[in-house]
Enzyme design. Structure first.
Site, mmCIF file in Angstrom:
data_model
loop_
_atom_site.group_PDB
_atom_site.id
_atom_site.type_symbol
_atom_site.label_atom_id
_atom_site.label_comp_id
_atom_site.label_asym_id
_atom_site.label_seq_id
_atom_site.Cartn_x
_atom_site.Cartn_y
_atom_site.Cartn_z
ATOM 1 N N GLU A 290 0.832 -1.213 0.000
ATOM 2 C CA GLU A 290 0.000 0.000 0.000
ATOM 3 C C GLU A 290 0.864 1.260 0.000
ATOM 4 O OE1 GLU A 290 -4.371 -0.218 1.713
ATOM 5 O OE2 GLU A 290 -3.033 0.644 3.216
ATOM 6 N N HIS A 319 7.779 -26.610 0.531
ATOM 7 C CA HIS A 319 7.074 -27.739 -0.074
ATOM 8 C C HIS A 319 5.840 -27.271 -0.831
ATOM 9 C CE1 HIS A 319 9.646 -30.500 2.209
ATOM 10 N NE2 HIS A 319 9.652 -29.497 3.075
ATOM 11 N N LYS A 433 -13.959 1.920 -2.567
ATOM 12 C CA LYS A 433 -14.744 2.299 -1.378
ATOM 13 C C LYS A 433 -15.972 3.094 -1.792
ATOM 14 C CE LYS A 433 -11.277 3.015 2.224
ATOM 15 N NZ LYS A 433 -10.655 4.054 3.041
#
Ligand code: PA5
Length: 466
Positions: A290, A319, A433
């Site tokens: 960010e 793995h 938003k």
């Protein structure tokens, strides 16, 4: 407190010139690093950036400890309602100090747990509420803006859940961290008489872990916040030094920036070899993404810059991810986070079984194994020309964690200065938003409703073509 940064595997002399940095390049980057230091300092002195001052805010720590002392013993669960920078720091601290989920010690009033409600998945919230007892829960609502939809919606549910059981006494079971003098949450807290703490205006969410945002939940679950601040203060002292030998944050910033830009390593894998640092890896992921993912420089030049952070856990992800890291696109720099001392080395019993795959391990310990795995993975990546570096923490305790969080914040801020971007804003999240507000019927978002409708119309007409 000791945190070392081993940069050898970023150097051409170790990894080769195609993927490693030459002495000439490093020398050339020196002035840029010094400029970044001076420019961050200037912003700090002018009061624009506040995070470097947080370790010294002893008054807020005192008031938090006073409150924590008053309520201690009355709850077995701290329910944190917040998201992004208002939640991830607390996860880092909880995971680092109380241990990783799901293997934390049993919780009780003497050893409260932290439940973080940082998503509005209804089944997650319902399950969380079911797992808590309202009479033994202290809710901490964290929102710098005081208006984040996810936080407010969840808080309304938690507030109702507390009130249904406790009536008017619910107010005493709610604490708030927000900005002073503004925001609807601050107003509600005043109306309903919640304990309220503030974070400074010049400290953004992802840089706020050492403000009341992280310190209040930490103190409530029994983390020694003075030690956190002590470690962070020690790191701050070194982060203002000019020498690249002593200033770990600046050296790491310079080398990470240089390898990214000069060798096109557009992804950074944060690779802790410690489950206790797993929360910190997710906190770092937000900090790096960010802060550094930006469309424009401060001068308005379009750059679309950013290095994608990935969190991987050693040895587990050896793995799962290392096949890609070894043989896939050479577009990554790996940053291992190692730990020298574990509280318990995890002795492997000496029992002999007569099987070759078992007996060489007998009598050794897990701390040696995890260290060997980290060093082996670094060596293997290096042989394949995959640049990597290592932060070594002497141990994971409050002082080291406080110092490491502060180191990461300084490093991120320095890289922001090197890129000449504003590392402290997040314009890119605003549009989503606003569309959400429009979809949820918030007043004043008609324009975004319209834009959203247009988008849906385009989608409705979209075909694959002939
Ligand atoms: O780093 C940031 O600033 C963001 O991630 C915020 O922390 C996040 O959006 C939550 O904001 P608020 O604390 O206002 O609810």
């Amino acid at each position: 407190m000791a945190i070392l940064f081993d940069h050898s595997n970023l150097l051409a002399s170790v990894i080769g010139e195609e993927n490693g940095l030459t002495p000439a390049e490093i020398k050339q980057a020196g002035p840029g690093a010094r400029h970044a230091l001076a420019s961050l300092r200037k912003g700090f002195d002018a009061g624009t950036y506040g995070f470097p001052a947080l370790p010294y805010q002893t008054e807020i720590a005192k008031s938090i400890l006073k409150y924590a002392g008053e309520v201690r013993g009355t709850f077995d669960t701290v329910c944190l309602v917040g998201i992004g920078g208002s939640a991830l720091g607390s996860w880092a601290l909880d995971c680092g100090m109380r241990g990783p989920h799901p293997v934390q010690r049993a919780f009780s009033a003497a050893n409260p747990r932290l439940v973080i409600l940082d998503n509005v998945d209804p089944s997650f919230i319902a399950a969380a509420l079911e797992s808590m007892n309202p009479k033994k829960t202290l809710a901490v609502v964290v929102a710098k803006s005081g208006s984040t939809a996810e936080t407010i919606a969840t808080f309304l549910i938690v507030r109702n859940w507390l009130t249904a059981k406790l009536g008017r006494k619910a107010s005493a079971r709610i604490a708030v961290v927000t900005s002073a003098g503004k925001g609807d949450l601050n107003q509600l807290a005043a109306n309903e008489d919640y304990a309220t703490f503030y974070l400074p205006d010049n400290v953004g969410g992802r840089f706020s872990v050492l403000s009341a945002v992280g310190l209040l939940p930490a103190a409530l679950i029994g983390i020694d916040i003075r030690k956190l601040l002590k470690g962070a203060a020690a790191m701050t002292e070194t982060a203002w030094q000019k020498s690249l030998d002593t200033n770990t944050a600046l050296r790491a910033a310079m080398l990470h920036h240089l390898i990214w830009k000069s060798r096109n390593k557009t992804i950074q894998v944060a690779f802790p070899y410690s489950n206790r640092l797993w929360g910190t890896a997710f906190w770092f992921r937000q900090l790096w993404a960010e802060s550094l993912g930006k469309a424009r420089t401060r001068q308005g030049v379009q750059v679309h810059t950013g290095q994608t952070p990935v969190a991987a856990l050693g040895t587990t992800d050896q793995h799962s991810q290392v096949q890609l890291y070894m043989e896939g696109p050479n577009d990554k720099v790996f940053t291992f986070w190692g730990v020298n001392k574990f509280p318990d080395a995890g002795r492997i019993p000496k029992d002999r079984t007569g099987f070759e795959a078992f007996d060489y391990l007998a009598g050794q310990n897990l701390a040696t194994l995890i260290d060997a795995e980290r060093r082996a993975t670094a060596a293997a990546l290096t042989e394949n020309g995959r640049p990597n570096c290592t932060f070594m923490l002497d141990r994971v305790d409050e002082e080291h964690l406080g110092a490491f969080l502060q180191l990461m914040e300084f490093e991120t801020a320095f890289v922001g200065e090197m890129l000449d971007i504003n590392a402290f804003d997040q314009e890119g999240v605003e549009l989503g938003k606003k569309f959400t507000f429009a979809l949820m019927g918030r007043k004043g978002y008609g324009e975004y409703s319209q834009r959203f409708d247009n988008y849906e119309k385009k989608r409705a007409k979209a075909t694959l073509g002939k």
